[in-house]
Design an enzyme around this catalytic site. Structure first.
Site, PDB file in Angstrom:
ATOM      1  N   GLY A 147      40.648  38.385  44.912  1.00 51.96           N
ATOM      2  CA  GLY A 147      40.850  38.500  43.477  1.00 51.96           C
ATOM      3  C   GLY A 147      40.826  37.126  42.831  1.00 51.96           C
ATOM      4  N   TYR A 148      39.655  36.579  42.698  1.00 56.70           N
ATOM      5  CA  TYR A 148      39.504  35.237  42.130  1.00 56.70           C
ATOM      6  C   TYR A 148      38.853  35.284  40.735  1.00 56.70           C
ATOM      7  CZ  TYR A 148      40.523  32.815  46.618  1.00 56.70           C
ATOM      8  OH  TYR A 148      41.109  32.312  47.741  1.00 56.70           O
ATOM      9  N   SER A 149      37.580  35.691  40.674  1.00 59.52           N
ATOM     10  CA  SER A 149      36.791  35.557  39.449  1.00 59.52           C
ATOM     11  C   SER A 149      37.287  36.451  38.328  1.00 59.52           C
ATOM     12  CB  SER A 149      35.321  35.868  39.741  1.00 59.52           C
ATOM     13  OG  SER A 149      34.780  34.939  40.647  1.00 59.52           O
TER      14      SER A 149
ATOM     15  N   GLU B  81      36.769  28.342  55.112  1.00 57.05           N
ATOM     16  CA  GLU B  81      35.446  28.824  54.737  1.00 57.05           C
ATOM     17  C   GLU B  81      34.356  27.858  55.187  1.00 57.05           C
ATOM     18  OE1 GLU B  81      33.355  30.815  50.785  1.00 57.05           O
ATOM     19  OE2 GLU B  81      34.996  29.392  50.548  1.00 57.05           O
TER      20      GLU B  81
ATOM     21  N   THR C 157      28.309  28.641  41.112  1.00 52.09           N
ATOM     22  CA  THR C 157      26.854  28.563  41.044  1.00 52.09           C
ATOM     23  C   THR C 157      26.356  27.224  41.576  1.00 52.09           C
ATOM     24  OG1 THR C 157      26.781  27.584  38.839  1.00 52.09           O
ATOM     25  CG2 THR C 157      26.915  29.989  38.966  1.00 52.09           C
ATOM     26  N   ASN C 158      25.084  27.194  41.955  1.00 54.61           N
ATOM     27  CA  ASN C 158      24.527  25.951  42.472  1.00 54.61           C
ATOM     28  C   ASN C 158      24.527  24.837  41.434  1.00 54.61           C
ATOM     29  OD1 ASN C 158      24.184  27.085  44.955  1.00 54.61           O
ATOM     30  ND2 ASN C 158      21.975  26.766  45.062  1.00 54.61           N
TER      31      ASN C 158
END
Length: 703
Positions: A441-443, A558, A687-688
């Site tokens: 539950g991050y974004s 991660e 995002t990149n």
């Protein structure tokens, strides 16, 4: 030689150059012959006698940074091929015989496009396909002014002074080392230009701002850094392979060369874009570095070899990319993992969305879930190499247990470090058994890549907390039992991330509503609403307002799982090779074809991504934080996944666009799924564009 020895040697080379070739602007006027003599006195030309390839490459890097074409690896190669002749090795080492090398026939009486020939005494001609290598004196040297400074030369050759038979394998090895030297020098020259561009971007002001704060400059700078870092790692891998006699050492070197062939000019041009007009005039180092980069890369075409390009080696052989060496312990454990996964190969899942509880239980029974934890919580203090091996092989073999491994890395490690005793007693056993089903539950609508701006609130109410807000892109939220939830507990905290707290909450808690969405990949992700969700304080993990530390510790775990994308791309490459080998001429054409070149580019990209992932894992293990390596690996892997998916459709045609549900699909449907999934890799976890911003700031550019 140890890493410290190599660094010290590189420092000594730098000190000599500071005196005899102090900057790239020295290229038109410095005395290369004098430097050649100094190099002999310093022992640089005798490195082959000790097999000190790493030292020779380190010196070549320093020479590239100075735009200097001193041919150290020519001496290295010549000593190995012809040095057994009476006095030749000693004469090369002393600088009496100044040798350059190229490919050609033993009968050649002339040679073209030679570098440093004006100061050389002899040319070694190496037959690319094997035969007789011949050492001839240079009788007449004619400079050919052009892009390269110092100028290339054409030469007329004298009668042979020495010769040696050489088979095809030895000739290929010699030529590949000469090619590696050009790649090293070119990439180092581009790297020096990049460094100057970064420093310029920190100081140059336009429109009232330092230009390094401009988004375009940051994006370009980060892209150049990715090219450089991955290139240096590939070169280091190639040197390691040569020094350890690895059977795939030529492939390792050619991968490094091919990467540099495209990356070095790209980085050089990127540096010029940032330097703008200041780097266009010859008072600056950049024009001379530009000449060195493009000259060295162009000369790769003069060094023919029979082993072929990277794609040729892979397509016409039976192997894969050079393997990463995780050491004795890591490789022994990798073999153990492979033995198990091969027994359950029929459970492989192309999408990797499935979760096989039985297989997860088998892995758990072997003690591999949480095996890096201390013994008192059920682990066995497994090494980092063992953790990497497990995650890589599970991903490569598409074993449907990635969710269980994710629970270890993303939740277990943080609970182990920040959780209460009750939380450890409850959740760590579940994780070790592969039974903790969770979602992240991050974004949020206003907090994607910028997680610190999240707004979901948790307000203290006695012994409870009341949570209100909304989360987006909660993958697997519709079937998870628990949510790892980041909330704001101090709306006025400065900086913003200081007011975040973490909770681990059951998904069936009253007030939680889940709305499902199907992604392009077919995966289910959810919008999750939290309306007056009341949870006890015992569900809080870590300190109040201390959630950012809990999150970053989870991200450290991660770093290990990020190798999964590289392993997945490696598997796709091997699947592609398996298809292409059934009819190479028909599917990708003969050597030199555009489709072969594209396949080779994919292979180089996969290996570069693997190298960056390995560097990120190593940096994390050493406590360095991987501030550069991790986002670089993420950017390269994500964009390569997109390129890979598109390229396979181009190479194989419509058959590659069919899914796993259709019989006899090339790659088992993995190719079209990989293309659909690739979008997630460039937006998930930031995002990149954001990742490139992080890279730029790690290089010192301002926000």
């Amino acid at each position: 030689m140890t890493a410290d020895d190599i660094a010290a040697f590189a420092g000594s080379v730098r000190a000599v150059l500071a005196r005899d070739w102090p900057a790239p602007t020295s290229a038109p006027d410095a005395d290369l012959g004098k430097l050649w003599g100094t190099a002999a006195g310093q022992g640089w030309l005798a490195l082959a006698a000790d097999g000190a390839l790493a030292a020779a490459v380190a010196a070549a890097r320093e020479l590239g940074r100075a735009a200097c074409p001193l041919p150290l690896l020519d001496a290295y190669v010549a000593t190995g091929i012809i040095g057994h002749h009476a006095g030749v090795a000693a004469r090369i080492g002393s600088g009496e015989m100044k040798v350059i090398a190229t490919t050609g026939s033993a009968e050649d009486a002339e040679a073209r496009h030679l570098d440093a020939a004006h100061h050389a005494t002899h040319l070694l001609t190496i037959p690319a396909g094997g035969g007789t290598a011949v050492l001839r004196p240079l009788l007449e040297v004619r400079d050919t002014p052009g892009l390269a400074v110092p100028a290339w030369s054409d030469a007329r050759l004298g009668e042979p002074e020495a010769s040696a038979p050489i088979d095809q394998a030895a000739a290929d090895e010699a030529v590949v080392l000469l090619r590696l030297q050009l790649a090293v020098r070119a990439l180092a020259a581009a790297g020096r230009a990049h460094e100057m561009a970064v420093e310029h971007a920190k100081e140059r002001r336009q429109f009232g701002k330092v230009i390094g704060s401009f988004g375009a400059v940051q994006q370009r700078t980060a892209t150049c850094q990715i090219d450089l870092s991955s290139g240096d790692l590939l070169i280091d891998d190639a040197v390691h392979a040569f020094e350890h006699g690895a059977p795939d050492r030529l492939l390792s070197a050619e991968i490094a060369v091919e990467h540099a062939r495209t990356a070095a000019p790209r980085v050089q041009l990127g540096a010029h874009h940032t330097l703008a007009a200041i780097g266009y005039f010859e008072e600056h180092d950049a024009p001379w570095l530009f000449r060195r980069v493009h000259g060295d890369i162009t000369r790769l075409q003069t060094l023919a070899r029979t082993c072929g390009d990277v794609a040729d080696v892979l397509v016409e052989g039976t192997g894969s990319l050079p393997a990463a060496d995780l050491g004795e312990v890591g490789e022994a454990f990798r073999a153990e993992v492979l033995e198990l996964l091969e027994q359950y190969a029929d459970r492989s899942d192309v999408s990797n969305f499935a979760f096989d509880r039985e297989l997860a239980g088998i892995v758990a029974d072997r003690g591999w879930l949480g095996f890096a934890w201390p013994e008192e919580v059920g682990g066995r203090n497994a090494t980092l190499a063992e953790q990497v091996a497990l995650n890589e092989e599970v991903s490569y073999h598409r074993a449907p247990i990635s969710k269980a491994l994710g629970a270890v890395m993303l939740l277990g490690n943080s609970i182990l470090k920040h959780g209460s005793k009750e939380q450890k007693d409850t959740f760590l056993p579940l994780i070790r058994r592969g039974e903790l089903s969770f979602c992240l539950g991050y974004s949020e609508p206003e907090a994607g890549s910028d997680l610190a701006s999240l707004r979901t609130r948790a307000v203290r109410d006695g012994d409870d907390w009341v949570i209100n807000g909304q989360k987006l892109w909660t993958t697997g939220g519709h079937e998870a039992d628990w949510v790892w939830l980041a909330v704001r507990t101090d709306p006025d905290a400065t900086p913003r991330h200081a007011g975040i707290t973490m909770f681990l909450i059951p998904m069936n808690t009253p007030g939680i509503t889940v709305q499902q969405h199907r992604a392009l990949s077919g995966e289910i992700s959810c919008t999750v609403f939290y309306d007056d969700v009341r949870v006890p304080d015992g569900m809080r993990v870590g300190e109040v307002d201390g959630g950012w530390k809990v999150i970053t510790d989870a991200l450290a775990g991660e770093r290990i799982t990020m190798g999964n994308i590289a392993a997945a791309l490696h598997r796709q490459l091997d699947d592609l090779l398996a298809v292409v080998r059934t009819d190479a001429e028909g599917l990708i054409g003969p050597r030199g074809s555009a489709k072969r070149a594209r396949l080779g580019s994919l292979a180089v990209g996969v290996q570069a991504t693997r190298a960056l992932v390995a560097a990120a894992i190593k940096a994390t293990a050493q406590g360095a934080g991987a501030r550069l390596e991790a986002p670089m690996a993420g950017v390269m892997g994500g964009e390569l996944a997109e390129e890979f998916g598109e390229a396979v459709l181009d190479i194989l045609g419509p058959e590659a666009a069919l899914s796993a549900g259709f019989p006899h699909v090339p790659g088992g449907g993995a190719f079209e799924f990989g293309l659909r999934l690739s979008i997630m890799y460039v937006v998930g976890g930031g995002t990149n564009d954001i990742q490139r911003g992080l890279i730029a700031r790690a290089l010192g550019l301002p926000r």
